[in-house]
Design an enzyme around this catalytic site. Structure first.
Site, short mmCIF file in Angstrom:
data_model
loop_
_atom_site.label_atom_id
_atom_site.label_comp_id
_atom_site.label_asym_id
_atom_site.label_seq_id
_atom_site.Cartn_x
_atom_site.Cartn_y
_atom_site.Cartn_z
CB SER A 145 12.29 12.00 -9.90
OG SER A 145 13.01 13.06 -10.50
CE LYS A 170 9.68 8.31 -11.66
NZ LYS A 170 9.70 6.86 -11.38
CE1 TYR A 172 11.74 12.48 -13.88
CE2 TYR A 172 10.84 10.42 -14.73
CZ TYR A 172 11.70 11.10 -13.89
OH TYR A 172 12.52 10.40 -13.05
#
Ligand code: WQD
Length: 324
Positions: A118, A145, A141
């Site tokens: 991402s 990643k 988050y």
């Protein structure tokens, strides 16, 4: 090619699984079906289960039994706000699943992997962002990643893993209406929810140093993103490693432009409402996307209008389903 697609019943995963099957590849999907659905991928075998505890899924056995050549790993959680509230679970789900996939691949002798990463790894970096930009995620988050990428890189140094990590910018639209994003977690579906409730779409901040004062993002059609996975799967370098690539259009669009397009496509006469800035929002996040283009020839084909119009058709499709 025989491909195991984790999260292959989800939004981007289903688009990708269908493309693989359409070109004649064998596809096996592993998905916990919490947000994904078998309906998105008719005719494609699905093994239901959560990857964070791979031992329960016997991933290695599945790879042997289905003679898997390659893995595309989508499965994971993607809600930024939720990751702030529940960081340990996000690491268990997003990093744990990568670890389980890699352990199974090593044991099963599967050496080709494309990983769903991402642009969130870039944190609040602003401007035209290349893969060489500093990675400093500002939420769990994005951090999961980045750690996932680092784990893949470490494995590629330990055994002959040939991997690519694809850093998506802002994904939207729908290849066909039934494949649209059904979670209202990003600008476009959130605006559709507002409009359906008769409420004005809200723009978070109009005092940024951009053309119209609202944030700028790089919107890329989900069909283009799915295509990029197939292009990269076919172009994985022979040498072990983890090739990190941005997936976007390289074109920035302001939030106000997006919201006005969303209002227009939905035929709404509601006016945009401007609120204060949202914490953590960078002013402008646009991908430099020469990397994947140079390596594979891939480039985004669809426009922002295609994204908004296809998202709207999908919204109408699901609204029709909910009415019946
Ligand atoms: C976009 C812009 C908001 C809602 C995403 C996700 C993730 C990642 C890419 C893959 C921001 C503004 C939003 C609203 C608004 N991709 N907005 N009103 O923050 O760019 O993050 O990056 O992992 O999809 O992390 O996406 O859709 O939340 O916001 O004004 O009601 O729209 O402030 O500027 P974001 P987003």
């Amino acid at each position: 090619m025989r491909v195991l697609v984790t999260g292959g019943a989800g939004y981007i995963g289903a688009h990708t699984s269908r493309l693989l099957e359409a070109r004649g590849d064998y596809v096996l999907v592993v998905d916990d079906l919490v947000t994904g659905s078998r309906d998105r991928i008719p005719g494609i075998p699905v093994v239901e289960g959560n990857l964070a505890n791979g031992s329960a899924l016997q991933l290695e056995t599945l790879m042997h039994e289905h003679r898997i050549d390659a893995v595309i790993h989508f499965a994971g959680q993607k809600q930024v706000a939720e990751s702030v509230v529940n960081p340990a679970w996000y690491y268990e789900q997003n990093v744990g699943s990568v670890a389980q996939v890699l352990l199974a691949m090593e044991r099963a002798g599967v050496t080709k992997l494309v990983f769903s990463s991402s642009a969130a790894v870039y944190g609040d970096a602003s401007g035209a962002i290349s893969e060489a930009a500093q990675t400093s995620p500002i939420n769990p988050y994005g951090a999961t990643k980045l750690v996932g990428e680092q784990l893949i890189t470490a494995c590629a140094a330990a055994w002959p893993l040939r991997a690519a990590s694809l850093r998506y910018f802002n994904v939207g639209g729908a290849g066909t209406p039934e494949l649209g994003d059904t979670q209202a977690l990003n600008l476009i579906p959130i605006c559709f929810e507002q409009i359906a409730a008769g409420l004005a779409p809200i723009v978070f901040g109009d005092d940024y140093d951009t053309s119209d004062g609202t944030c700028v993002r790089d919107y890329v059609h989900v069909s283009d993103v799915a295509d990029a996975h197939l292009a990269m799967l076919d172009a994985l370098p022979e040498q072990p490693g983890n090739t990190v690539l941005n997936i976007g259009t390289g074109i920035g669009t302001t939030v106000r432009t997006m919201v006005e397009a969303i209002l227009a496509v939905s035929g709404s006469d509601l006016a945009v409402e401007v609120a204060g800035r949202r914490i953590g929002d960078p002013a402008a996040v646009v991908g430099v996307v020469d990397g994947i283009q140079d390596l594979t020839g891939w480039r985004a084909r669809y426009s922002v209008s295609d994204i908004v119009e296809s998202a709207w058709r999908s919204r109408q499709y699901f609204d029709g389903l909910s009415v019946n």
